[in-house]
Design a protein around this motif. Structure first.
Motif, PDB file in Angstrom:
ATOM      1  N   GLU A 128       0.709  -1.140   0.003  1.00  0.00           N
ATOM      2  CA  GLU A 128       0.058  -0.174  -0.194  1.00  0.00           C
ATOM      3  C   GLU A 128       0.902   1.237  -0.136  1.00  0.00           C
ATOM      4  N   ARG A 129       0.184   2.377  -0.408  1.00  0.00           N
ATOM      5  CA  ARG A 129       0.848   3.803  -0.252  1.00  0.00           C
ATOM      6  C   ARG A 129       0.055   4.569   0.723  1.00  0.00           C
ATOM      7  N   GLN A 130       0.883   5.027   1.579  1.00  0.00           N
ATOM      8  CA  GLN A 130       0.079   6.111   2.725  1.00  0.00           C
ATOM      9  C   GLN A 130      -0.080   7.284   2.042  1.00  0.00           C
ATOM     10  N   GLY A 131       0.497   7.855   1.180  1.00  0.00           N
ATOM     11  CA  GLY A 131       0.116   9.253   0.711  1.00  0.00           C
ATOM     12  C   GLY A 131      -1.130   9.424   0.033  1.00  0.00           C
ATOM     13  N   THR A 132      -1.764   8.314  -0.212  1.00  0.00           N
ATOM     14  CA  THR A 132      -3.035   8.310  -0.919  1.00  0.00           C
ATOM     15  C   THR A 132      -4.254   8.431  -0.008  1.00  0.00           C
ATOM     16  N   LEU A 133      -4.106   8.396   1.335  1.00  0.00           N
ATOM     17  CA  LEU A 133      -5.073   8.141   2.295  1.00  0.00           C
ATOM     18  C   LEU A 133      -5.515   9.487   2.642  1.00  0.00           C
ATOM     19  N   GLU A 138      -4.128   8.265   7.223  1.00  0.00           N
ATOM     20  CA  GLU A 138      -2.937   8.143   7.288  1.00  0.00           C
ATOM     21  C   GLU A 138      -2.140   8.426   8.723  1.00  0.00           C
ATOM     22  N   ARG A 139      -2.939   9.214   9.644  1.00  0.00           N
ATOM     23  CA  ARG A 139      -2.388   9.426  10.872  1.00  0.00           C
ATOM     24  C   ARG A 139      -2.695   8.072  11.696  1.00  0.00           C
ATOM     25  N   ALA A 140      -3.456   7.393  11.348  1.00  0.00           N
ATOM     26  CA  ALA A 140      -3.756   6.042  12.034  1.00  0.00           C
ATOM     27  C   ALA A 140      -2.750   5.048  11.718  1.00  0.00           C
ATOM     28  N   LEU A 141      -2.419   5.171  10.230  1.00  0.00           N
ATOM     29  CA  LEU A 141      -1.487   4.034   9.831  1.00  0.00           C
ATOM     30  C   LEU A 141      -0.155   4.341  10.354  1.00  0.00           C
ATOM     31  N   ILE A 142       0.342   5.457  10.429  1.00  0.00           N
ATOM     32  CA  ILE A 142       1.635   5.787  11.331  1.00  0.00           C
ATOM     33  C   ILE A 142       1.595   5.456  12.835  1.00  0.00           C
ATOM     34  N   GLY A 159      13.195   7.290  12.987  1.00  0.00           N
ATOM     35  CA  GLY A 159      12.946   7.745  11.817  1.00  0.00           C
ATOM     36  C   GLY A 159      11.869   7.038  10.828  1.00  0.00           C
ATOM     37  N   TRP A 160      11.505   7.579   9.721  1.00  0.00           N
ATOM     38  CA  TRP A 160      10.274   6.833   9.085  1.00  0.00           C
ATOM     39  C   TRP A 160      10.849   6.997   7.440  1.00  0.00           C
ATOM     40  N   LEU A 161      10.443   6.163   6.719  1.00  0.00           N
ATOM     41  CA  LEU A 161      10.507   6.180   5.404  1.00  0.00           C
ATOM     42  C   LEU A 161       8.977   5.429   4.993  1.00  0.00           C
ATOM     43  N   ARG A 169       0.593  15.749   1.329  1.00  0.00           N
ATOM     44  CA  ARG A 169       1.053  16.881   1.575  1.00  0.00           C
ATOM     45  C   ARG A 169       1.067  17.282   3.035  1.00  0.00           C
ATOM     46  N   ALA A 170       0.461  16.256   4.009  1.00  0.00           N
ATOM     47  CA  ALA A 170       0.595  16.205   5.568  1.00  0.00           C
ATOM     48  C   ALA A 170       1.607  15.543   5.883  1.00  0.00           C
TER      49      ALA A 170
END
Length: 303
Positions: A128-133, A138-142, A159-161, A169-170
């Protein structure tokens, strides 16, 4: 009205200002060294019968057994060959981990925990990609990925990738709000850079897209020998250039690619070449690069 004022302006990200490398103040890495080198090992899992994933060959109808099994080989065999290589050369690693690895590949991370390697957040899965959420999702995924890594490793990742270098954008705002100190997604510089966020700032540590086996081997169809030659040539060029400015050289690896025997052998030669120069360069982890940069006086790190 001047020509400059009337010229249409492009959309900007607003995270950092333009800063040309030759005009920046110089500083040193620990030990008065100028080139920092780190290995980023991506430990990832994928969905069977759906979702995203790199391909060895053009995929057929789902379930795409050929490509799924090829990627799964990396977590069953290739990742341990790479750990043995790092041990043989006394190389530290930053291990970029999908949080579902702990459930899907129990015990895999034990080898890196025993080595004392850094664990970096890398989302839940590379299917999955997080940037499409939406932002809340996205906050919940992180939060979900961070909680699992913290529970399993006994400390929160610094750190995060994003999976597939995916950002909305957020994303930098959400990572800073979740307590992350640095991110790896941007390949815009050879030095750490401060990013502005809505609640302060977060550091960007250079992560490679040229010295990355997916764009090289999957994207450009480079051979293992060509990829290894790129590593050596980049190291020698940056070792010379670092006399003028401190630089970061990252090497991004995936077990299902460079764990394969015909790619592992040339990779071994390339990493051995770097290890021979450990008295001259700082062979380290991404988190230690971030810690050093964060501790520098204001104005030393661009932003």
């Amino acid at each position: 009205m001047s020509d400059e004022a009337s010229r249409p302006q492009g959309r900007q990200h607003g995270r950092y200002a333009y800063s040309p490398l030759p005009r920046r103040p110089p500083y040193d890495w620990p030990g008065a060294k100028r080139l920092a080198v780190y290995v980023a090992l991506n430990v990832e899992c994928f969905d069977f019968g759906g979702g995203l994933g790199a391909e060895l060959a053009p995929g057929g109808p789902q379930p795409d057994v050929l490509n799924y099994a090829w990627r799964d080989w990396g977590n069953r065999v290739g990742v341990f060959r790479l750990a043995e290589l790092f041990d043989a050369l006394s190389l530290p690693a930053s291990v970029l981990v999908n949080s579902r690895i702990y459930a899907e590949c129990p015990g895999l991370m034990d080898v890196f925990r025993a080595r004392g390697d850094e664990v970096v957040g890398h989302g839940r899965t590379n299917a999955e990609r997080q940037g499409t959420l939406p932002e809340d999702a996205e906050r919940a995924l992180i939060a979900e990925a961070t909680a699992i890594l913290t529970r399993e490793e006994g400390r929160a990742p610094a750190g995060w990738l994003g999976p597939w270098i995916s950002q909305s954008r957020a994303t930098p705002d959400l990572l800073a709000e979740a307590g992350y100190r640095y991110l790896l997604d941007w390949c815009h510089d050879d030095q750490p850079t401060w990013f502005s966020t809505r609640g302060g700032r977060i550091l960007s540590v250079p992560y490679p897209q040229e010295l990355n086996d997916i764009p090289s081997i999957v994207g450009r169809k480079d051979s293992g020998a060509q990829f290894a030659e790129m590593i050596v040539d980049t190291f020698e060029e940056m070792r010379a250039a670092a006399s003028a400015a401190p630089l970061v050289m990252g090497i991004a690896l995936h077990p299902y690619l460079v764990g394969q025997p015909h790619r592992l052998r040339p990779l071994r030669r390339a990493l051995a070449h770097i290890a021979q120069h450990r008295e001259e360069v700082w062979i380290t982890r991404a988190g230690m690069i971030a810690d050093h940069a964060i501790g520098l006086p204001d104005g030393m790190v661009p932003g």
